[in-house]
Design an enzyme around this catalytic site. Structure first.
Site, short mmCIF file in Angstrom:
data_model
loop_
_atom_site.label_atom_id
_atom_site.label_comp_id
_atom_site.label_asym_id
_atom_site.label_seq_id
_atom_site.Cartn_x
_atom_site.Cartn_y
_atom_site.Cartn_z
N ASP A 82 0.82 -1.21 0.00
CA ASP A 82 0.00 0.00 0.00
C ASP A 82 0.86 1.27 0.00
O ASP A 82 1.79 1.39 0.80
CB ASP A 82 -0.90 -0.03 1.25
CG ASP A 82 -2.19 0.73 1.04
OD1 ASP A 82 -2.62 0.87 -0.13
OD2 ASP A 82 -2.79 1.18 2.03
N HIS A 83 0.53 2.19 -0.88
CA HIS A 83 1.10 3.55 -0.88
C HIS A 83 2.62 3.61 -0.79
O HIS A 83 3.16 4.26 0.12
CB HIS A 83 0.53 4.37 0.28
CG HIS A 83 -0.90 4.77 0.11
ND1 HIS A 83 -1.28 5.80 -0.71
CD2 HIS A 83 -2.04 4.28 0.67
CE1 HIS A 83 -2.60 5.93 -0.66
NE2 HIS A 83 -3.08 5.01 0.17
N GLY A 182 -7.74 7.82 7.68
CA GLY A 182 -7.87 8.11 9.11
C GLY A 182 -9.32 8.30 9.49
O GLY A 182 -10.23 7.87 8.77
#
Ligand code: 13P
Length: 291
Positions: A82-83, A182
């Site tokens: 991820d990312h 978040g």
């Protein structure tokens, strides 16, 4: 069948208007929890690992655990990085055996985003058995080492999205549409559903080619999630909620059992807490029974 790329799983999801849950984990217990839940729900699964836990545990260790769990599973499972803003780390994880790589050059100027993303696409495609996700626009909030302030976040332009996908050759595309990493500060975040629908129509209107990814699943209501899936979201990322489940269940157990020193009991409550979150999302996303 059980070791698959994200694209292999997501073509069916995009064609049949459900989404596959992509759940971030940081350790073995969580990986087991998401795999066991997906098997129980007969749902295809994407296991996600961010850069920090990938480096901490080591890509080879994570892949060994993934392969051990997935090879005997009766459902298709992908292991996704991820990312990653670091191209060399994308390549390292591809070499180790991750089956989907997300190169995140979305904070770079447009042309640089294209060139970095294309470099990872070309590398992974030359290895085979790996699909690649790219992002355009920026998703606000904090995900691992990436922080984007709300006023820095930029939504993906639909015309540019088509050009980005064509020029990079990405297999999956994550357009920024107002969702955030978040916990949302408001109950009703401003999510541009129509933008997602328009991008989906432009890319996949004449038959699915590039399934779309929704980031920032934590805190979105069921209604929002269902609408995002209807607009074309085929991969739906959930991370923060699993971290909260891990920390809260651990804290709860320790607070109530301060005199006990049996780590296995913490693993049991953590697993149950993660399973509850994953099971709920799989139902919301409509992927129950799709494997
Ligand atoms: P959340 O942490 O908001 O669930 O976002 C997850 C995500 O998009 C990971 O890439």
């Amino acid at each position: 069948m059980s070791i698959v790329t994200a694209k292999e799983i997501l073509m069916d999801a995009a064609e049949n208007k459900y989404a596959v849950g992509a759940f971030n984990i940081t350790n073995l217990i969580q990986m087991e929890a998401v795999v066991e839940t997906a098997i129980e729900k007969k749902a295809p699964l994407i296991i996600q690992v961010s850069v920090t836990p990938s480096k901490f545990l080591g890509p080879d260790v994570l892949v060994a655990i993934y392969r051990t769990l997935a090879e005997s599973a009766p459902i298709p499972i992908c292991l996704h990085l991820d990312h990653s803003t670091n191209i060399e780390f994308c390549k390292q994880c591809a070499d180790s055996g991750y089956t989907n790589i997300m190169v995140d050059a979305s904070k770079q100027p447009y042309e640089e985003n294209i060139s970095q993303t294309k470099e990872v696409v070309d590398y992974c495609h030359s290895l085979g058995g790996i699909s690649v996700e790219g992002e355009l626009g920026t998703v606000s909030g904090v995900e691992d080492q990436i922080k984007v302030a709300e006023d820095e976040a930029a939504l993906a332009n639909p015309e540019q999205s088509v050009e980005f996908v064509e020029r990079t050759g990405v297999d999956l595309f994550a357009p920024a549409i107002g969702t955030a990493h978040g916990v949302y500060k408001t109950k009703n975040p401003i999510v541009d559903f129509d933008r997602l629908g328009k991008i989906n129509e432009m890319l996949n209107g004449n038959g699915v080619k590039t399934p779309l990814v929704v980031h920032g699943g934590t805190g979105l209501s069921k209604e929002y999630a269902v609408k995002l899936v209807a607009m074309g979201g085929a991969k739906f990322n959930v991370s923060t909620e699993l971290k909260h489940a891990l920390i809260d269940s651990t804290y709860g157990y320790i607070s109530e059992n301060r005199e006990q020193y049996n780590p296995g009991k913490i693993d049991i409550v953590v697993k149950a807490a993660i399973r509850e979150v994953v099971s709920r999302w799989i139902d919301i996303l409509g992927s129950t029974g799709k494997a």
